[in-house]
Structure formats: structure tokens, C-alpha cells
Design a protein around this motif. Structure first.
Motif, mmCIF file in Angstrom:
data_model
loop_
_atom_site.group_PDB
_atom_site.id
_atom_site.type_symbol
_atom_site.label_atom_id
_atom_site.label_comp_id
_atom_site.label_asym_id
_atom_site.label_seq_id
_atom_site.Cartn_x
_atom_site.Cartn_y
_atom_site.Cartn_z
ATOM 1 N N THR A 169 0.836 -1.191 0.000
ATOM 2 C CA THR A 169 0.000 0.000 0.000
ATOM 3 C C THR A 169 0.875 1.247 0.000
ATOM 4 N N GLN A 170 0.241 2.400 -0.082
ATOM 5 C CA GLN A 170 0.990 3.650 -0.140
ATOM 6 C C GLN A 170 1.715 3.976 1.162
ATOM 7 N N SER A 171 1.363 3.325 2.260
ATOM 8 C CA SER A 171 2.099 3.505 3.515
ATOM 9 C C SER A 171 3.042 2.333 3.765
ATOM 10 N N SER A 172 3.314 1.556 2.698
ATOM 11 C CA SER A 172 4.267 0.437 2.730
ATOM 12 C C SER A 172 3.791 -0.750 3.547
ATOM 13 N N GLN A 173 2.482 -0.861 3.797
ATOM 14 C CA GLN A 173 1.935 -2.085 4.372
ATOM 15 C C GLN A 173 2.034 -3.190 3.317
ATOM 16 N N LEU A 174 2.392 -4.391 3.737
ATOM 17 C CA LEU A 174 2.524 -5.521 2.819
ATOM 18 C C LEU A 174 1.382 -6.503 3.063
ATOM 19 N N PHE A 175 0.931 -7.172 1.990
ATOM 20 C CA PHE A 175 -0.151 -8.151 2.144
ATOM 21 C C PHE A 175 0.028 -9.314 1.181
ATOM 22 N N ALA A 176 -0.555 -10.444 1.558
ATOM 23 C CA ALA A 176 -0.588 -11.639 0.709
ATOM 24 C C ALA A 176 -2.029 -12.102 0.595
ATOM 25 N N LEU A 177 -2.451 -12.482 -0.628
ATOM 26 C CA LEU A 177 -3.839 -12.853 -0.890
ATOM 27 C C LEU A 177 -3.920 -14.223 -1.548
ATOM 28 N N ASP A 178 -4.991 -14.943 -1.263
ATOM 29 C CA ASP A 178 -5.298 -16.172 -1.987
ATOM 30 C C ASP A 178 -5.702 -15.807 -3.408
ATOM 31 N N ASP A 179 -5.074 -16.428 -4.409
ATOM 32 C CA ASP A 179 -5.299 -15.998 -5.796
ATOM 33 C C ASP A 179 -6.662 -16.377 -6.334
ATOM 34 N N GLU A 180 -7.388 -17.303 -5.695
ATOM 35 C CA GLU A 180 -8.721 -17.700 -6.159
ATOM 36 C C GLU A 180 -9.823 -16.833 -5.577
ATOM 37 N N THR A 181 -9.627 -16.394 -4.323
ATOM 38 C CA THR A 181 -10.713 -15.717 -3.619
ATOM 39 C C THR A 181 -10.408 -14.269 -3.253
ATOM 40 N N GLY A 182 -9.124 -13.892 -3.265
ATOM 41 C CA GLY A 182 -8.761 -12.560 -2.813
ATOM 42 C C GLY A 182 -8.728 -12.426 -1.302
ATOM 43 N N LYS A 183 -8.890 -13.535 -0.584
ATOM 44 C CA LYS A 183 -8.874 -13.506 0.873
ATOM 45 C C LYS A 183 -7.462 -13.247 1.376
ATOM 46 N N GLU A 184 -7.340 -12.385 2.379
ATOM 47 C CA GLU A 184 -6.027 -12.045 2.917
ATOM 48 C C GLU A 184 -5.437 -13.220 3.691
ATOM 49 N N ILE A 185 -4.178 -13.543 3.375
ATOM 50 C CA ILE A 185 -3.456 -14.624 4.061
ATOM 51 C C ILE A 185 -2.642 -14.057 5.214
ATOM 52 N N TRP A 186 -1.915 -12.979 4.962
ATOM 53 C CA TRP A 186 -1.190 -12.286 6.028
ATOM 54 C C TRP A 186 -1.045 -10.817 5.688
ATOM 55 N N HIS A 187 -0.693 -10.050 6.699
ATOM 56 C CA HIS A 187 -0.520 -8.613 6.561
ATOM 57 C C HIS A 187 0.664 -8.201 7.427
ATOM 58 N N HIS A 188 1.552 -7.369 6.877
ATOM 59 C CA HIS A 188 2.732 -6.933 7.623
ATOM 60 C C HIS A 188 2.776 -5.410 7.672
ATOM 61 N N ASP A 189 2.930 -4.893 8.883
ATOM 62 C CA ASP A 189 3.035 -3.450 9.089
ATOM 63 C C ASP A 189 4.475 -3.109 9.467
ATOM 64 N N PRO A 190 5.239 -2.463 8.558
ATOM 65 C CA PRO A 190 6.632 -2.117 8.870
ATOM 66 C C PRO A 190 6.776 -0.866 9.723
ATOM 67 N N LYS A 191 5.637 -0.265 10.081
ATOM 68 C CA LYS A 191 5.632 0.918 10.953
ATOM 69 C C LYS A 191 6.558 2.013 10.417
ATOM 70 N N VAL A 192 6.215 2.508 9.237
ATOM 71 C CA VAL A 192 7.029 3.518 8.578
ATOM 72 C C VAL A 192 6.752 4.892 9.159
ATOM 73 N N GLN A 193 7.724 5.776 8.995
ATOM 74 C CA GLN A 193 7.519 7.174 9.338
ATOM 75 C C GLN A 193 6.703 7.826 8.225
ATOM 76 N N THR A 194 5.872 8.784 8.576
ATOM 77 C CA THR A 194 4.953 9.398 7.617
ATOM 78 C C THR A 194 5.710 10.104 6.493
ATOM 79 N N ASN A 195 5.207 9.917 5.282
ATOM 80 C CA ASN A 195 5.728 10.619 4.109
ATOM 81 C C ASN A 195 4.559 11.360 3.480
ATOM 82 N N ASN A 196 4.617 12.685 3.505
ATOM 83 C CA ASN A 196 3.513 13.490 2.979
ATOM 84 C C ASN A 196 3.788 14.058 1.600
ATOM 85 N N VAL A 197 4.903 13.655 0.972
ATOM 86 C CA VAL A 197 5.281 14.237 -0.310
ATOM 87 C C VAL A 197 4.652 13.473 -1.469
ATOM 88 N N TYR A 198 4.955 12.190 -1.570
ATOM 89 C CA TYR A 198 4.471 11.409 -2.716
ATOM 90 C C TYR A 198 4.356 9.932 -2.316
#
Length: 543
Positions: free
Chosen positions: A214-243
Motif C-alpha cells: 500500500t501507499q504507507s508500505s503495508q505488505l499483504f498476501a492474498l489467496d489468488d482464487e478468492t482474494g482472501k487475505e493470508i497475512w498482513h505486515h506493518d513495517p511501521k514507517v515514518q509518515t511521508n507526505n510528499v508522494y
């Protein structure tokens, strides 16, 4: 009573145009329309006749000026024709004592103008090709380069290490593509805010799993048949308000470089890993199966990309693109917000060990002698190019201001199309076909959607992908659609409605579970509207 106020506007704008050494016609036509307005207010038949004379003269002038091209004529004459229709319908009321032959003539002329308006409006809803493939020689088949195995996956941002964006898949064809339907939709939970944020990820597909960010660098993995989320990782980034945005991730499989031992011992943690850049200028590695941080990579799973950059301005350097994984290396550049001030961060390109995160080499355009970290007390060459934009250029006696050539209504002043998609015949090195891409359906004057699908070709952001069945999939435009085109002709074969616009490049894969081919696009909104979203949408043929 009809009031021809556009005449006054045309007169004033025309006089201003004359001061700029422009055409005199607009001022003269505006003067005629203004006088016609005054006479019509006084219910004088001469007012109607004067306006009609201006209208006929405008037709002659427009054809002389631009020929018979649809869009230039449309912009010059359509509004005048609508007013002419109203004037013709009003003529019988201006001469109440003469309602016979002149009234019939007026109504007949009004009918002719109405038919012309209807025909013009119909033509405006049809694609106007810039160049067609009619009569072109049959393309010479070429040899695909940079192919990957398994072809059913999408393991790189551009599908292959060469970045071809070409998939050798044959489930979806020109004959059945019109049957594509939404198979599943995933929502990241992060709707972009403002005009700077963007949800533009092109996911990877590996062994039945989709990987994205995602735009805040959250990572995700999805099941390719259903789109169901398998896992989610939050790297706890510092805010970037530029781009803030993330275009994709990288994938590395260390088992691909070792022989099969024949045993079934479970793979160690992070044997398969997802590598991603973060908007706070870090390189991150997580386990592809669990989403847990790879603690053997850098500092507990991340590496700072600010080392050696010198500049303290953190908002001027950050990565947005997917890292390139080559053998055991992760190669990254970075977005440098150019032209903001002197001494900006470097645009150095660096390669890191995919397992440890250690710096392996660096390429500094300003000082090629620096091949790793800069000597102590020094940094990579500042100010080497990265990204261009509007700039204040602090520290210099000048600045830059760039903008689009728009009317007060926010409409481009240039002739359409404003966005196209084209094909080049590599054998002849000539344009095979070129078509406008996108319609005005979801945008319009002052940013208000017209809901009219005029295919004038809109500004584009995003790229296409192709398949071995001769299809091109692309979103990229300012309307809310993803399209499938015939690669031989550019003809639209299908389009799927999206909840918001999409500025990402799509991807396609075959699920190992069902054998179905999917086409996936991230839809986060586009620069032409304020409507944003956090969607990942998958299309497939019905089961």
C-alpha cells in the motif's frame, strides 16, 4: 426571450486575443452576436437573421481554419448550433403576422440543424482513430524474449526479468474476453488522501499467492482464487507526505538455486522472501509464507537507504518503485524530488545482498569511483537526477512553474486526443495503429463528471500488458474502466467498470488451484477526480 450572452463573452475574449496577435474572427463574431442579442431583446426579426448570418459565417470560417476534423469543428460550432436551433424555433414568434411560408422554412431549418446536432453528437460518441491497421502488412511473428517459468506466475513487476509485461497465457482470448466478470475484490483499508497519495501497486503472483503493498508500505498476501487475505505486515514507517505510494514488491526464492534433495524437510524461515521498499527510505524483507520480518536481513528485517545520502532533507528522497531482484541481489534506486533546492540527495543506484542486506555495490553518476559506501565524512554526489516536478529551487536566483494549458473551465485548450495507445511494428519501425484511450464519462468541466462516454482520449497514467492470445489489457485513463484491446488493430474488445479510476499497470496469472486465468488491477483513483479507493479487483471467465 433568448439572450445571447455568449456573444459578449466572445467579444471581450476576442479583443483580448487580438492584443495577443491572435485571430480577429472571435471578436467580429462576438460583436455580431452581441448586436443580435440586443435586437432579439427588442423582438426584432433582424436580430435572428443577424445571428444566423454569424452562424453560417462561423461554419465557413471553421472549415477554412481546421478542415473537416471532428473535434476542432465540435469545439467551434456545437454550442453555436444549439443557439441557432433556439433562434430558428423563435423566429415565428418574432413575426406573428407572417406564420405561413416563413414559419415553415424556419421549422425546416431548425429540423436540419437538430439532425446535424444529433449526427454530430453520435459521431462524438464513436472512437476517432489516429491511425488504423487497415491495409497494413501482416506483422512478422517475432520471438519472445525474457520468458520465465512457470509462465502461469507473475514473479516480477514487469512479469519477466526483462520487464516485457507479456504473458504466454491462452485461457482468455479475443473470442471469449467479452465474458470477463469480476471474480473477487480486495480492499486494503487505506484510501488515498489528497492528490499526492496513490494506490498503484501491481501485485506479484507466485504459487497461488498474490503479494502487494500500500501507499504507507503495508505488505499483504492474498489467496489468488478468492482474494482472501493470508497475512498482513506493518513495517511501521515514518509518515511521508510528499508522494507516498508503492508500485510493487520483489520476490526471492533461495531454493530455486539449490538442487532438490528429495526429502520433505520444511523450508527454513525466509527461504522465500518478499522484498519491498518503504516510503521512509528503507528496504524491508519478510517471509513470503508468514509475513514475519526476516531478522537476518539488515537490522531486524530492514536496511536504511539514507546511509551515505548526506542531505538531511528526508522529504526529498524516498523509493516508490518495486525493487529489482537479480540472482542474490536487490537493486534499488530512489525518487529524488528534483529542482527543489541546491544540494539535494543523490540519485545513486545500489545493490544489496538479498539474504543479509549488506551493500554489495553502488553506482554514483557524479562520482563513479565510489562503488560502495562513500568514504567516512563524505556522501554520494548530491543533486544527481531522480524525479522532475514543479520547483521552488531554493538557493538559486530563479524558480520553475509548470502547468497545463487549460481554459477557465479546466478543459485543455489543445485539440484532442489528450491520451492515446499506439502499437509499433518492430519489423517496419512504423506505427501500426494509434487509438484515443479513455472517455469523458467520469470527468468534465470544473471536474464535474459529464457521464457522457465521449472517446476523445484522456491523459493517461499506467501501462499495458499483453498476452500470447493477442490481447492488450490497460486501465490508465481518467474514466473508471479497464479495457481489453486487439493487439493487431487496437479495437476495443471488452471493458470492465471499476469502482474508481486506476493508474496502476494490470497483471495476469493462472491459478494452480482451478486453472483459471485472472486479470488483476489496483484501483485507487486518478488525478482527474477526487474519488479515491483502496481496491484490488480480479476478473476471470465464469466457471
Amino acid at each position: 426571450m433568448i439572450t445571447l450572452l455568449p456573444g459578449l463573452f466572445m467579444l471581450i475574449a476576442g479583443v483580448y486575443l487580438i492584443t495577443l496577435s491572435g485571430s480577429w474572427y472571435f471578436a467580429l463574431a462576438g460583436l455580431g452576436m452581441t448586436v443580435a442579442r440586443i435586437l432579439l431583446v427588442r423582438r426584432r426579426l433582424s436580430g435572428a437573421l443577424l445571428y444566423l448570418a454569424v452562424f453560417v459565417a462561423s461554419i465557413a470560417w471553421a472549415v477554412w481554419d481546421v478542415g473537416l476534423a471532428l473535434w476542432p469543428l465540435f469545439s467551434r460550432l456545437f454550442a453555436l448550433a444549439v443557439l441557432a436551433l433556439l433562434v430558428l424555433l423563435a423566429i415565428p414568434t418574432l413575426a406573428p403576422g407572417r406564420k405561413t411560408a416563413k414559419a415553415r422554412l424556419s421549422y425546416m431549418c431548425a429540423l436540419a440543424v437538430a439532425v446535424g446536432l444529433a449526427a454530430t453528437f453520435y459521431a462524438a460518441l464513436q472512437p476517432q482513430p489516429i491511425q488504423t491497421a487497415d491495409g497494413a502488412p501482416t506483422p512478422v511473428p517475432g520471438k519472445a524474449v525474457g520468458t520465465v517459468e512457470p509462465a502461469a506466475d507473475w514473479r516480477y513487476f514487469g512479469h519477466t526479468p526483462s520487464g516485457t509485461r507479456h504473458a504466454v497465457l491462452d485461457k482468455i482470448t479475443a473470442q471469449n474476453v467479452s465474458d470477463l466478470k469480476v471474480a473477487w475484490t480486495y480492499r486494503t483499508g487505506e484510501i488515498p488522501k489528497g492528490s499526492s497519495e496513490g494506490h498503484v501497486v501491481t501485485p506479484l503472483h507466485v504459487d497461488g499467492v498474490l503479494y502487494g503493498c500500500t501507499q504507507s508500505s503495508q505488505l499483504f498476501a492474498l489467496d489468488d482464487e478468492t482474494g482472501k487475505e493470508i497475512w498482513h505486515h506493518d513495517p511501521k514507517v515514518q509518515t511521508n507526505n510528499v508522494y507516498p505510494r508503492c508500485r510493487g514488491v520483489g520476490y526471492h526464492d533461495s531454493t530455486a538455486q539449490t538442487s532438490d534433495s528429495g526429502n520433505s524437510v520444511p523450508a527454513a524461515a525466509c527461504t522465500r522472501r518478499i522484498i519491498a521498499t518503504a516510503v521512509d527510505a528503507r528496504l524491508i524483507a519478510v517471509d513470503a509464507q508468514t509475513g514475519e520480518a526476516c531478522t537476518d536481513f539488515g537490522d531486524h528485517g530492514s536496511v536504511s537507504l539514507r546511509i551515505g545520502m548526506g542531505s538531511p532533507d528526508k522529504e526529498l528522497y524516498f523509493p516508490t518503485a518495486a525493487p529489482t531482484v537479480v540472482r542474490d541481489l536487490v537493486v534499488v534506486g530512489g525518487l529524488v524530488w528534483d529542482n527543489q533546492k541546491t544540494g539535494e540527495p543523490s540519485g545513486v543506484v545500489r545493490a544489496f545482498n538479498v539474504r543479509t542486506g549488506a551493500l554489495v555495490w553502488a553506482w554514483d553518476l557524479g562520482n563513479p569511483a565510489i562503488t560502495r559506501e562513500p568514504p567516512e565524512g563524505q556522501g554520494y554526489t548530491p543533486g544527481t537526477r531522480g524525479h522532475e516536478g514543479n520547483a521552488q529551487q531554493a538557493g538559486t536566483p530563479w524558480g520553475i512553474e509548470m502547468g497545463r494549458f487549460l481554459s477557465p473551465l479546466g478543459i485543455p485548450c489543445q485539440e484532442p486526443p489528450y491520451g492515446t495507445i499506439s502499437a509499433i511494428d518492430l519489423a517496419t519501425r512504423k506505427v501500426a495503429w494509434s487509438m484515443p484511450l479513455g472517455t469523458t464519462q467520469d470527468t468534465g468541466p470544473l471536474g464535474i463528471a459529464t457521464h457522457l462516454p465521449m472517446p476523445i482520449g484522456m491523459p493517461t497514467r499506467g501501462g499495458p500488458v499483453t498476452t500470447s492470445t493477442g490481447l492488450v489489457f490497460i486501465a490508465a485513463s481518467q474514466d473508471f474502466y479497464i479495457r481489453a484491446l486487439d493487439v493487431r488493430t487496437g479495437k476495443e474488445l471488452w471493458k470492465g467498470r471499476l469502482p474508481v479510476g486506476a493508474e496502476a499497470t494490470p497483471m495476469t496469472y493462472i491459478s494452480p488451484k482451478s486453472g483459471r486465468q485472472f486479470v488483476v488491477i489496483s484501483a485507487g483513483g486518478n488525478s482527474a477526480t477526487t474519488k479515491k479507493g483502496d481496491y484490488v479487483v480480479a476478473y476471470a471467465l465464469p466457471q
